[in-house]
Scaffold this active site. Structure first.
Site, PDB file in Angstrom:
ATOM      1  N   ARG A  27       0.839  -1.125  -0.071  1.00  0.00           N
ATOM      2  CA  ARG A  27      -0.034  -0.070   0.123  1.00  0.00           C
ATOM      3  C   ARG A  27       0.710   1.153  -0.331  1.00  0.00           C
ATOM      4  O   ARG A  27       0.493   2.467   1.109  1.00  0.00           O
ATOM      5  CB  ARG A  27      -0.747   0.106   1.258  1.00  0.00           C
ATOM      6  CG  ARG A  27      -1.880  -1.175   1.354  1.00  0.00           C
ATOM      7  CD  ARG A  27      -3.431  -0.710   2.226  1.00  0.00           C
ATOM      8  NE  ARG A  27      -3.796  -1.194   2.393  1.00  0.00           N
ATOM      9  CZ  ARG A  27      -3.930  -2.129   3.379  1.00  0.00           C
ATOM     10  NH1 ARG A  27      -3.540  -1.429   4.232  1.00  0.00           N
ATOM     11  NH2 ARG A  27      -4.421  -3.173   3.985  1.00  0.00           N
ATOM     12  N   ARG A  31      -3.488   6.058   1.348  1.00  0.00           N
ATOM     13  CA  ARG A  31      -4.250   7.398   1.936  1.00  0.00           C
ATOM     14  C   ARG A  31      -3.151   8.325   2.810  1.00  0.00           C
ATOM     15  O   ARG A  31      -3.573   9.800   3.306  1.00  0.00           O
ATOM     16  CB  ARG A  31      -5.639   7.272   2.716  1.00  0.00           C
ATOM     17  CG  ARG A  31      -6.514   7.410   1.799  1.00  0.00           C
ATOM     18  CD  ARG A  31      -7.619   6.109   2.269  1.00  0.00           C
ATOM     19  NE  ARG A  31      -7.210   4.735   2.757  1.00  0.00           N
ATOM     20  CZ  ARG A  31      -8.231   4.857   3.815  1.00  0.00           C
ATOM     21  NH1 ARG A  31      -9.329   4.582   4.417  1.00  0.00           N
ATOM     22  NH2 ARG A  31      -7.716   2.991   4.464  1.00  0.00           N
ATOM     23  N   ARG A  40      -6.993  11.048  -5.383  1.00  0.00           N
ATOM     24  CA  ARG A  40      -7.918  10.119  -5.613  1.00  0.00           C
ATOM     25  C   ARG A  40      -9.196  11.514  -5.557  1.00  0.00           C
ATOM     26  O   ARG A  40     -11.052  11.643  -6.570  1.00  0.00           O
ATOM     27  CB  ARG A  40      -7.880  10.409  -4.372  1.00  0.00           C
ATOM     28  CG  ARG A  40      -9.775   9.176  -3.556  1.00  0.00           C
ATOM     29  CD  ARG A  40      -9.591   8.364  -2.793  1.00  0.00           C
ATOM     30  NE  ARG A  40     -10.507   7.556  -2.094  1.00  0.00           N
ATOM     31  CZ  ARG A  40     -11.313   6.590  -1.728  1.00  0.00           C
ATOM     32  NH1 ARG A  40      -9.776   5.881  -0.613  1.00  0.00           N
ATOM     33  NH2 ARG A  40     -12.127   5.894  -1.479  1.00  0.00           N
TER      34      ARG A  40
END
Length: 354
Positions: A27, A31, A40
């Site tokens: 990942r 975020r 995003r």
């Protein structure tokens, strides 16, 4: 294709000599990075980010612009295959992934098509080729898929689950139906990963996120057997280089010897395993990837550096280690702490090579 400027990730997976231990993060495009959150927002939602090759390329490259990582990983989602099978993937705020169609009966399984990687998942292949071109040989590109068992849990439960009640009931009540589903998924994953390799992925990883929730016997039968099937069907050499395969079963430490016999080049370890013990158990069969607890990144840089040093010392001298977290980096991590982690791996590992 452009020659690789930094191939230590691929070399370590094949247990070839390296100058320092390579590092990437599961990942790593995510975020915790403000630039990812901006992309995003621009895309509108998560699936729009995944399904637009330009956006997928943009976010894949963001962590490499910040950090001296040794590999890029395709930005996508493990649930693209069930979505291409007609299950209707969507994301609900605070709930995670959901499916509009849920597998309830054998008839539901029989009706599932095996997706055509180029036609039904062409946006992923376009993303792979776009990213590979944009990398311009700087580092290798990793492709990936979920394991059949992990994909099946989402398809039967309709989304995330804490107890996998419906999926496990099917394992014991309708084992043949579950085998039919897993075989279809294994065929789909094989074609999907081969499509990614042909599009430019230089290594592939199978994420068996939920295999560790099975009993030992059920793991061998319903998870590992289908990953073996996939590995045996993968393209293992392309563009004049070997294409390494990594298997990662979260909470799979009990079964390392069995996983090492599955035919892959490397095993991913979560943080519950001691990497030195894992190395002793699997010997020279496979390389190891991992395995720092992602929560260590909440600590101060000095503590992060100490934990990196401890894991490197546990693994010991020589190649065959790709440093990673034991699972994905979490959204609340300070990006500076991720940088301290990556720098510590490169700085502290040099003494273990050469």
């Amino acid at each position: 294709m452009t020659p690789l400027k930094n191939d230590r990730f691929l070399r370590a997976l094949l247990k070839q000599p390296v100058d320092v231990t390579p590092v990437w993060m599961m990942r790593q495009a995510g975020r915790y990075l403000p630039e990812y959150r901006a992309s995003r927002a621009k895309a509108g939602d998560f699936m729009s980010l995944c399904k637009n090759p330009a956006f997928a390329c943009e976010v894949t490259l963001q962590p490499l612009e910040r950090y001296p990582l040794d590999a890029a990983i395709l930005f996508s989602d493990i649930l693209t295959i069930p979505d291409a099978m007609g299950q209707g993937l969507y994301f609900e705020t605070g709930e995670g992934p959901r499916f509009r169609k849920v597998i309830n009966t054998e008839a539901d399984i029989d009706a599932l098509p095996i997706p055509d990687a180029q036609k039904d998942l062409g946006y992923v292949m376009d993303a792979v080729s776009t990213i590979r071109h944009a990398l311009n040989g700087s580092v290798p590109l990793i492709g990936f898929s979920g394991s059949p068992w992990t994909l099946a849990t989402y398809m039967v439960e309709g989304g995330s689950s804490k107890d996998f009640r419906k999926t496990k009931a099917m394992v014991y009540d309708q084992p043949q139906a579950m085998h039919t589903l897993l075989d279809k998924l294994a065929q789909s994953v094989t074609a999907y990963l081969n499509g990614q390799i042909l599009a430019g992925a230089q290594a592939v990883q199978i994420f068996d996120t939920w295999g560790g929730n099975l009993s030992s016997a059920a793991y061998q039968t319903f998870s590992l057997a289908y990953m073996k099937q996939i590995v045996s069907g993968l393209i293992r050499e392309h563009d004049g280089r070997k294409v390494p395969v990594i298997l990662f079963t979260k909470n799979g430490g009990l079964w390392l010897e069995s996983i090492a016999d599955a035919g892959a080049d490397a095993l991913g370890l979560d943080w519950t395993c001691d990497i030195g013990d894992a190395r002793r158990r699997v010997g020279d069969k496979v390389a190891l990837q991992g395995n720092m607890d992602p929560s260590v990144l909440y600590a101060k840089p000095a503590a992060i550096r100490a934990e990196v040093g401890r894991i490197l010392a546990s693994y010991g001298h020589g190649t065959g280690h790709v440093f990673n977290l034991g699972h994905g980096i979490t959204p609340e991590v300070d990006p500076a702490h991720a940088g301290a982690f990556i720098d510590a791996v490169h700085e502290l590992s040099a003494g273990y090579h050469g």
